[in-house]
Design an enzyme around this catalytic site. Structure first.
Site, PDB file in Angstrom:
ATOM      1  N   ASP A 284       0.873  -1.176   0.000  1.00  0.00           N
ATOM      2  CA  ASP A 284       0.000   0.000   0.000  1.00  0.00           C
ATOM      3  C   ASP A 284       0.908   1.223   0.000  1.00  0.00           C
ATOM      4  OD1 ASP A 284      -2.155   1.672  -0.044  1.00  0.00           O
ATOM      5  OD2 ASP A 284      -3.201   0.733   1.610  1.00  0.00           O
TER       6      ASP A 284
HETATM    7  C1  BGC Z   1      -5.162   3.107   0.227  1.00  0.00           C
HETATM    8  C2  BGC Z   1      -5.298   2.079  -0.871  1.00  0.00           C
HETATM    9  C3  BGC Z   1      -5.224   2.744  -2.209  1.00  0.00           C
HETATM   10  C4  BGC Z   1      -3.903   3.492  -2.311  1.00  0.00           C
HETATM   11  C5  BGC Z   1      -3.662   4.154  -3.659  1.00  0.00           C
HETATM   12  C6  BGC Z   1      -3.959   4.018   0.020  1.00  0.00           C
HETATM   13  O1  BGC Z   1      -3.977   5.084   0.881  1.00  0.00           O
HETATM   14  O2  BGC Z   1      -5.081   2.453   1.469  1.00  0.00           O
HETATM   15  O3  BGC Z   1      -6.490   1.365  -0.708  1.00  0.00           O
HETATM   16  O4  BGC Z   1      -5.358   1.813  -3.235  1.00  0.00           O
HETATM   17  O5  BGC Z   1      -3.876   4.482  -1.306  1.00  0.00           O
HETATM   18  O6  BGC Z   1      -4.474   5.229  -3.846  1.00  0.00           O
END
Ligand code: BGC
Length: 747
Positions: A284
């Site tokens: 993530d």
């Molecule tokens: C979130 C993810 C997301 C990623 C990209 C993160 O803050 O937890 O679910 O896909 O950002 O935007």
């Protein structure tokens, strides 16, 4: 002789079929190895990097970024929301980089790209895999035309705490329902073939335990036993692998002391060796680097070492892999074989996507907001709306009724789209007021509150005046989009701002109130439940929320959602879920003593009380699986094919459902099982089947479910999967707290 001949034929057929199946895989692996053999170490490390385009100069891509692509130092991009950039970066990668390896462009296309569907928690309330699949197919068709061939969805985190802001994105609290939806989402995003230009590779996230954040506070620690991990949290992820999800994303949180982005048992033992996953895993956002504040890595280099050894393929936005992989290799902290294997997983997916042959996006932007897409979004909004209360059948309203439409979300195009709807355009959103404007209904609109958190009472008098002129008040409130989603947990989940106060004032007019809630989570309604005649939960219903609400309110359509989460009375009950354990002192309803009934000065004793809260008791406001419609149903004649189940046999469970109301309607017949005594204690009920049934007035239908031993097996604390002999209870009914009951035993 004849038998031998048949056997030989079967064998030959099996060999040919096997050969056919093997060939593409072998060809694919040969291509992967061939590419790998030509790549320099720098290029290999490049494939492990997922980057944004923050290094733009005056609206242009920076030269340094373009050079990095030219040098093969970037494997994929996220959030390049500009088709010119997408085309230019891809052209550089495929024409100018050393091995012409195409890029993948990713984005959070969660519940629609332009045409926004209800939030995923709402989609889960549809209990309808086809609705979920349609939503992700539409999202893929619309998004792929902008070059987005990788979505960071579906989010598959089981969530048992409505305070958590990201419950909005989750499939709810039940692993069985979530596993079915998981399959449908992956199928919809990825389409029939990964190399179709409208196919978007799916990303099952967040692996794992993100929804188990203690106290519902985002990013918080998760403590999950092995039995819970396997029985509750993993099933939707296993289902995503089985459906062919090409990617996984690690979670931000730690589970039992190990941050997910550094958990080898999760990423290698469970996911690859256990589930047979052969795609790639992305971290993530900076979650590799975040292992430092977690207290698991000493510095960025150590973080890279941990994640690479755990089996993480690609790093989102932080640069631990980019900066430190070479050094780690030189120091022998990782091996070249490991790097090759991590890169191979990424190349395999790129090859499967057909990017080497067809790297460029196919513009199908005439599909955006296509009529068919809008119709599917409207259907989804209807199917996910849950009718929670409908006193005296006030709904549906007669279209001659004089209605006062009041409330802060009656005409807020952007807010009804909910969290993760970056690309949904408010201009195309149809609010309830838009829908009322284009219909012949008799209404007067006074907002009363400007936004959901508004505490000002300055417009109350106008709203009350409008209410007095009406037959019915339609109050459309809830939460603005920003009150749920990432890092938007709430400790109090009542209607925010002065909404409760306004409802109370409106109730004084004596006019019945129909409360329509748009929100990212269940909203506790205890303070106003007696002031309203009906409650219709529409979650954040998306682009077509307005027409859907119009049709449901006037009975053109029936709200047919069922709760995918237990709806609490107060936040203090959370976490709250139907598939809990019984405890040694389960609730005895007749013995419950409410706090106010305890005699003053009472002697310290349990008062016969059991596992509950003195003030609020032991029941939720509405149980998991609950939802009303515009007709009523009766369940009868629960019959099992046998009162014992043996190995390799199936048990048939039949029940008769009758529409006892006055109009055609649908219900979701739900089958729950309880394993009365287990080698570890078992939940009081577990969902094991459900079927939707549509019946005309007085029509009856027999519904059949089957149960096999596999449906009863579970994991214990040693991760042993199985079931022991004993008694099982089975219920079929309308929700998790009701149903016709029978028993059987496994012998
Ligand atoms: C979130 C993810 C997301 C990623 C990209 C993160 O803050 O937890 O679910 O896909 O950002 O935007």
């Amino acid at each position: 002789m004849k038998n031998i001949y048949t056997l030989v034929c079967i064998l030959i057929f099996a060999l040919v079929a096997c050969e056919k199946e093997q060939k593409p895989t072998n060809e694919l692996e040969a291509k992967v190895s061939n590419l790998l053999s030509k790549m320099t170490l720098d290029e290999k490390i490049g494939q492990l990097n997922l980057r944004g385009t923050s290094s733009r100069v005056k609206g242009k891509l920076s030269d340094s970024l373009k050079q990095a692509v030219r040098d093969g130092k970037i494997g994929a991009f996220l959030n390049v929301n500009n088709t010119e950039y997408v085309d230019e970066l891809q052209r550089i990668a495929v024409e100018e980089s050393p091995n012409n390896i195409p890029l993948i462009f990713a984005r959070d296309v969660i519940h629609g790209y332009k045409t926004i569907f209800p939030i995923p928690l709402g989609m889960a309330a549809s209990w309808d895999a086809k609705v979920a699949e349609n939503s992700s197919r539409v999202a893929a068709v619309e998004g792929a035309s902008f070059g987005i061939r990788w979505t960071f969805a579906p989010m598959l985190d089981i969530a048992r705490d409505s305070r958590w802001g990201r419950i909005a994105e989750s499939p709810g609290e039940d692993p069985f329902l979530a596993a079915n939806l998981s399959k449908a989402y992956v199928k919809g995003f990825q389409g029939d073939s990964l190399n179709d230009p409208t196919s978007m590779i799916a990303c099952a996230k967040h692996f794992i335990g993100y929804g188990a954040a203690i106290g519902g506070r985002d990013y918080n620690t998760a403590v999950i036993s092995d039995a819970q991990l396997h029985n509750i949290y993993l099933p939707p992820f296993k289902s995503a692998v089985d459906a062919g999800s090409q990617t996984f994303m690690t979670a931000f949180n730690e589970m039992n002391g190990i941050p997910a982005s550094g958990d080898r048992r999760l990423l290698t033992n469970i996911l690859r060796e256990g589930f047979g996953f052969d795609g790639f895993v992305v971290s993530d956002w900076e979650s590799t680097e975040e292992m430092i504040p977690h207290g698991f890595a000493t510095d960025l280099k150590h973080a890279a070492e941990i994640s690479l050894n755990a089996g993480l393929n690609m790093e989102m936005t932080s640069k631990a892999f980019e900066i430190h992989t070479k050094e780690l290799l030189e120091e022998g902290k990782i091996t070249e074989d490991q790097i090759n294997s991590l890169v191979a997983d990424i190349l395999r997916v790129k090859l499967r996507m057909g990017l080497f042959e067809k790297p460029y996006r196919v513009d199908k932007s005439d599909n955006l907001y296509a009529d068919a897409h809008l119709q599917m979004a409207k259907e989804a909004a209807i199917k996910s709306s849950v009718l929670l209360k409908n006193e005296n059948n006030i709904l549906p309203l007669n279209n001659k009724t004089n209605i006062a439409v009041i409330g802060p979300l009656a005409d807020k195009p952007r807010e009804q789209l909910g969290t993760w709807s970056f690309d949904g355009d408010g201009k195309f959103t149809k609010t309830p007021i838009n829908a009322f404007q284009s219909s012949t209904v008799n209404y007067n609109f006074v907002e009363g509150l400007a936004y959901s958190r508004d505490k000002s009472t300055k417009d109350f008098s106008k709203a009350i005046a409008a209410a007095k002129q009406s037959d019915v008040i339609l109050f459309i409130g809830g939460e603005e989009a920003i009150l749920s989603g990432e890092a938007h947990s709430r400790s109090n989940i009542n209607l925010p701002g002065a909404q409760e106060q306004l409802i109370k004032e409106l109730a004084k007019t004596g006019k019945p109130i129909v409360l329509v809630i748009m929100a990212g989570r269940p909203i506790t309604v205890g303070n106003i439940i007696d002031d309203v005649a009906a409650i219709l939960m529409t979650w954040h219903p998306g682009t077509m929320g307005g027409p859907a609400i119009h049709d449901m309110v006037f009975g053109i359509a029936e709200p047919s959602g069922r709760l995918p989460v237990t709806w609490p009375k107060v936040a203090g009950q959370l976490p709250l879920f139907y598939n809990h354990k019984n405890t040694g002192r389960p609730v005895i309803p007749e013995e419950f003593v409410q706090m106010d009934s305890i005699p003053i000065g009472a002697w310290q004793s349990s008062l016969g009380n059991t596992s509950h809260y003195l003030d609020i008791g032991y029941l939720p406001q509405y149980p998991f699986g609950y939802g009303l419609g515009y007709t009523t149903f009766e369940y009868s004649d629960l019959v099992l094919s046998s009162d014992t189940l043996s190995k390799n046999e199936e048990l048939t469970v039949k029940v008769t459902v009758k529409n006892t109301g006055k109009r055609e309607g649908s219900d979701v017949a739900q089958l729950y099982v309880q394993d009365v005594v287990g080698r570890i204690t078992r939940p009081v009920r577990e969902l094991k089947g459900y079927k939707s049934v549509t019946l005309k007035p007085n029509e009856t239908k027999e519904i059949t479910f089957t149960l096999s031993l596999d449906d009863l097996k579970y994991y214990d604390n040693q991760s042993v999967y199985g079931v022991e002999k004993g008694t099982f209870n089975v219920w079929v009914g309308q929700h998790s707290a009701t149903g016709k009951m029978a028993k059987f035993s496994y012998e």
